[in-house]
Design a protein around this motif. Structure first.
Motif, PDB file in Angstrom:
ATOM      1  N   ALA A  10      32.904  47.109   8.808  1.00 21.41           N
ATOM      2  CA  ALA A  10      31.659  47.475   8.128  1.00 21.41           C
ATOM      3  C   ALA A  10      31.932  47.896   6.683  1.00 21.41           C
ATOM      4  CB  ALA A  10      30.944  48.603   8.885  1.00 21.41           C
ATOM      5  N   GLU A  11      33.022  48.589   6.458  1.00 19.16           N
ATOM      6  CA  GLU A  11      33.373  48.988   5.092  1.00 19.16           C
ATOM      7  C   GLU A  11      33.725  47.758   4.261  1.00 19.16           C
ATOM      8  OE1 GLU A  11      35.965  52.322   2.727  1.00 19.16           O
ATOM      9  OE2 GLU A  11      36.831  51.529   4.580  1.00 19.16           O
ATOM     10  N   LEU A  12      34.484  46.835   4.841  1.00 20.94           N
ATOM     11  CA  LEU A  12      34.812  45.594   4.131  1.00 20.94           C
ATOM     12  C   LEU A  12      33.538  44.836   3.781  1.00 20.94           C
ATOM     13  CD1 LEU A  12      36.745  43.420   3.074  1.00 20.94           C
ATOM     14  CD2 LEU A  12      36.873  42.534   5.424  1.00 20.94           C
ATOM     15  N   ARG A  13      32.627  44.711   4.725  1.00 19.17           N
ATOM     16  CA  ARG A  13      31.373  44.007   4.472  1.00 19.17           C
ATOM     17  C   ARG A  13      30.592  44.669   3.342  1.00 19.17           C
ATOM     18  NH1 ARG A  13      27.569  40.501   5.766  1.00 19.17           N
ATOM     19  NH2 ARG A  13      25.393  41.128   5.777  1.00 19.17           N
ATOM     20  N   ALA A  14      30.515  45.983   3.345  1.00 17.95           N
ATOM     21  CA  ALA A  14      29.783  46.696   2.294  1.00 17.95           C
ATOM     22  C   ALA A  14      30.409  46.450   0.923  1.00 17.95           C
ATOM     23  CB  ALA A  14      29.734  48.195   2.611  1.00 17.95           C
ATOM     24  N   ILE A  15      31.729  46.447   0.851  1.00 22.12           N
ATOM     25  CA  ILE A  15      32.422  46.218  -0.417  1.00 22.12           C
ATOM     26  C   ILE A  15      32.191  44.787  -0.899  1.00 22.12           C
ATOM     27  CG2 ILE A  15      34.715  46.006  -1.469  1.00 22.12           C
ATOM     28  CD1 ILE A  15      35.521  48.451   0.316  1.00 22.12           C
ATOM     29  N   LEU A  16      32.345  43.824   0.004  1.00 17.41           N
ATOM     30  CA  LEU A  16      32.121  42.421  -0.378  1.00 17.41           C
ATOM     31  C   LEU A  16      30.676  42.167  -0.771  1.00 17.41           C
ATOM     32  CD1 LEU A  16      34.295  40.594   2.292  1.00 17.41           C
ATOM     33  CD2 LEU A  16      34.734  40.739  -0.178  1.00 17.41           C
ATOM     34  N   LEU A  17      29.755  42.753  -0.046  1.00 12.31           N
ATOM     35  CA  LEU A  17      28.341  42.572  -0.368  1.00 12.31           C
ATOM     36  C   LEU A  17      28.008  43.167  -1.730  1.00 12.31           C
ATOM     37  CD1 LEU A  17      25.503  41.657   0.239  1.00 12.31           C
ATOM     38  CD2 LEU A  17      25.219  43.684   1.672  1.00 12.31           C
ATOM     39  N   ASP A  18      28.558  44.327  -2.022  1.00 16.91           N
ATOM     40  CA  ASP A  18      28.301  44.935  -3.324  1.00 16.91           C
ATOM     41  C   ASP A  18      28.848  44.051  -4.444  1.00 16.91           C
ATOM     42  OD1 ASP A  18      27.240  47.393  -4.710  1.00 16.91           O
ATOM     43  OD2 ASP A  18      29.271  47.308  -5.510  1.00 16.91           O
ATOM     44  N   SER A  19      30.026  43.500  -4.238  1.00 17.83           N
ATOM     45  CA  SER A  19      30.622  42.614  -5.240  1.00 17.83           C
ATOM     46  C   SER A  19      29.780  41.344  -5.386  1.00 17.83           C
ATOM     47  CB  SER A  19      32.058  42.277  -4.837  1.00 17.83           C
ATOM     48  OG  SER A  19      32.700  41.542  -5.842  1.00 17.83           O
ATOM     49  N   TRP A  20      29.331  40.785  -4.256  1.00 21.30           N
ATOM     50  CA  TRP A  20      28.463  39.596  -4.283  1.00 21.30           C
ATOM     51  C   TRP A  20      27.194  39.879  -5.089  1.00 21.30           C
ATOM     52  CZ3 TRP A  20      23.463  38.714  -2.660  1.00 21.30           C
ATOM     53  CH2 TRP A  20      23.064  37.372  -2.568  1.00 21.30           C
ATOM     54  N   ARG A  21      26.592  41.034  -4.870  1.00 23.25           N
ATOM     55  CA  ARG A  21      25.350  41.379  -5.574  1.00 23.25           C
ATOM     56  C   ARG A  21      25.587  41.503  -7.086  1.00 23.25           C
ATOM     57  NH1 ARG A  21      21.021  42.091  -2.961  1.00 23.25           N
ATOM     58  NH2 ARG A  21      20.024  43.371  -4.548  1.00 23.25           N
ATOM     59  N   GLN A  22      26.771  41.928  -7.488  1.00 14.50           N
ATOM     60  CA  GLN A  22      27.075  42.025  -8.917  1.00 14.50           C
ATOM     61  C   GLN A  22      27.233  40.646  -9.548  1.00 14.50           C
ATOM     62  OE1 GLN A  22      30.013  45.104 -10.058  1.00 14.50           O
ATOM     63  NE2 GLN A  22      29.921  45.664  -7.891  1.00 14.50           N
ATOM     64  N   ALA A  23      27.723  39.685  -8.786  1.00 14.42           N
ATOM     65  CA  ALA A  23      27.956  38.342  -9.321  1.00 14.42           C
ATOM     66  C   ALA A  23      26.754  37.424  -9.166  1.00 14.42           C
ATOM     67  CB  ALA A  23      29.167  37.717  -8.620  1.00 14.42           C
ATOM     68  N   ALA A  24      25.957  37.646  -8.134  1.00 14.52           N
ATOM     69  CA  ALA A  24      24.832  36.749  -7.843  1.00 14.52           C
ATOM     70  C   ALA A  24      23.746  36.862  -8.915  1.00 14.52           C
ATOM     71  CB  ALA A  24      24.223  37.099  -6.484  1.00 14.52           C
ATOM     72  N   PRO A  25      23.116  35.754  -9.243  1.00 14.37           N
ATOM     73  CA  PRO A  25      21.965  35.829 -10.147  1.00 14.37           C
ATOM     74  C   PRO A  25      20.901  36.753  -9.536  1.00 14.37           C
ATOM     75  CG  PRO A  25      22.607  33.545  -9.761  1.00 14.37           C
ATOM     76  CD  PRO A  25      23.393  34.384  -8.802  1.00 14.37           C
ATOM     77  N   ARG A  26      20.232  37.476 -10.365  1.00 15.20           N
ATOM     78  CA  ARG A  26      19.235  38.451  -9.904  1.00 15.20           C
ATOM     79  C   ARG A  26      18.216  37.811  -8.963  1.00 15.20           C
ATOM     80  NH1 ARG A  26      17.872  43.456 -11.838  1.00 15.20           N
ATOM     81  NH2 ARG A  26      19.184  43.069 -13.617  1.00 15.20           N
ATOM     82  N   THR A  27      17.764  36.606  -9.307  1.00 16.91           N
ATOM     83  CA  THR A  27      16.748  35.961  -8.465  1.00 16.91           C
ATOM     84  C   THR A  27      17.291  35.668  -7.064  1.00 16.91           C
ATOM     85  OG1 THR A  27      17.353  33.801  -9.381  1.00 16.91           O
ATOM     86  CG2 THR A  27      15.458  34.938 -10.380  1.00 16.91           C
ATOM     87  N   LEU A  28      18.556  35.299  -6.953  1.00 19.50           N
ATOM     88  CA  LEU A  28      19.143  35.046  -5.650  1.00 19.50           C
ATOM     89  C   LEU A  28      19.276  36.350  -4.866  1.00 19.50           C
ATOM     90  CD1 LEU A  28      20.431  33.176  -3.565  1.00 19.50           C
ATOM     91  CD2 LEU A  28      22.617  33.494  -4.766  1.00 19.50           C
ATOM     92  N   ALA A  29      19.772  37.377  -5.504  1.00 21.23           N
ATOM     93  CA  ALA A  29      19.910  38.675  -4.833  1.00 21.23           C
ATOM     94  C   ALA A  29      18.549  39.199  -4.380  1.00 21.23           C
ATOM     95  CB  ALA A  29      20.593  39.681  -5.757  1.00 21.23           C
ATOM     96  N   GLU A  30      17.548  39.064  -5.226  1.00 20.20           N
ATOM     97  CA  GLU A  30      16.213  39.545  -4.871  1.00 20.20           C
ATOM     98  C   GLU A  30      15.582  38.711  -3.760  1.00 20.20           C
ATOM     99  OE1 GLU A  30      14.155  39.669  -8.607  1.00 20.20           O
ATOM    100  OE2 GLU A  30      15.118  41.565  -9.179  1.00 20.20           O
ATOM    101  N   ALA A  31      16.008  37.475  -3.617  1.00 26.05           N
ATOM    102  CA  ALA A  31      15.484  36.612  -2.557  1.00 26.05           C
ATOM    103  C   ALA A  31      16.038  37.002  -1.183  1.00 26.05           C
ATOM    104  CB  ALA A  31      15.817  35.157  -2.855  1.00 26.05           C
ATOM    105  N   HIS A  32      16.983  37.925  -1.160  1.00 24.83           N
ATOM    106  CA  HIS A  32      17.596  38.364   0.099  1.00 24.83           C
ATOM    107  C   HIS A  32      17.501  39.884   0.222  1.00 24.83           C
ATOM    108  CE1 HIS A  32      19.147  34.428   1.152  1.00 24.83           C
ATOM    109  NE2 HIS A  32      19.311  34.272  -0.146  1.00 24.83           N
ATOM    110  N   PRO A  33      16.283  40.416   0.389  1.00 22.95           N
ATOM    111  CA  PRO A  33      16.127  41.868   0.478  1.00 22.95           C
ATOM    112  C   PRO A  33      16.847  42.463   1.684  1.00 22.95           C
ATOM    113  CG  PRO A  33      14.076  40.765   1.056  1.00 22.95           C
ATOM    114  CD  PRO A  33      15.011  39.716   0.520  1.00 22.95           C
ATOM    115  N   ASP A  34      17.115  41.649   2.700  1.00 21.51           N
ATOM    116  CA  ASP A  34      17.858  42.120   3.870  1.00 21.51           C
ATOM    117  C   ASP A  34      19.294  42.500   3.510  1.00 21.51           C
ATOM    118  OD1 ASP A  34      17.948  39.252   3.403  1.00 21.51           O
ATOM    119  OD2 ASP A  34      19.207  39.128   5.187  1.00 21.51           O
ATOM    120  N   LEU A  35      19.779  42.040   2.376  1.00 26.89           N
ATOM    121  CA  LEU A  35      21.139  42.358   1.933  1.00 26.89           C
ATOM    122  C   LEU A  35      21.167  43.500   0.925  1.00 26.89           C
ATOM    123  CD1 LEU A  35      22.587  38.768   1.472  1.00 26.89           C
ATOM    124  CD2 LEU A  35      22.755  40.278   3.456  1.00 26.89           C
ATOM    125  N   ARG A  36      20.024  44.070   0.651  1.00 23.61           N
ATOM    126  CA  ARG A  36      19.923  45.090  -0.392  1.00 23.61           C
ATOM    127  C   ARG A  36      20.627  46.381  -0.012  1.00 23.61           C
ATOM    128  NH1 ARG A  36      14.395  44.858  -2.368  1.00 23.61           N
ATOM    129  NH2 ARG A  36      15.260  42.998  -3.271  1.00 23.61           N
TER     130      ARG A  36
END
Length: 129
Positions: free
Chosen positions: A90-116
């Motif tokens: 779970a900690e690994l997932r949280a770290i990877l997800l946070d990094s993904w959100r920093q790299a992903a275009p805002r519109t893509l990140a916003e299109a996935h509110p379940d990952l917020r």
């Protein structure tokens, strides 16, 4: 339970529009061609995006878990994470997800509110939104 390079691969590739691509002889994980994670050549650590201003605090708080590869990482918004030192998947997932959100275009990140909300296990202050 020790997290592994295969856990990194499985979790990273489960994130929207993520691809694995070799670069510098190492697997990198990209969202719309922007790198958000890179496995080390020994599979013992993963590099992730991290604001430069937050790195020293994270490393000081948990030096067994976080580090910067001298001669390279200090020039980029990047942090290394020792996989064996993570608490759990779970900690690994949280770290990877946070990094993904920093790299992903805002519109893509916003299109996935379940990952917020991936705060469980995430190191503090690692987010650019």
């Amino acid at each position: 339970m020790t997290t592994t390079a295969e856990d990194v691969r499985r979790i990273a590739l489960s994130l929207p529009e993520t691809q694995e691509k070799l670069a510098w002889g190492m697997p990198t994980f990209r969202v719309r061609n922007k790198i958000f994670a890179s496995l080390a050549d020994d599979d013992a650590s993963v590099g992730v995006k991290c604001p430069v201003e937050d790195r020293a605090e994270l490393i000081a708080a948990e030096p067994e878990k976080f580090f910067v590869r001298e001669g390279h990482d200090e020039h980029y918004a990047w942090l290394r994470v020792r996989l064996a030192a993570l608490d759990d998947e779970a900690e690994l997932r949280a770290i990877l997800l946070d990094s993904w959100r920093q790299a992903a275009p805002r519109t893509l990140a916003e299109a996935h509110p379940d990952l917020r909300d991936a705060t469980a296990g995430r190191p503090p202050k690692q987010s650019h939104r």
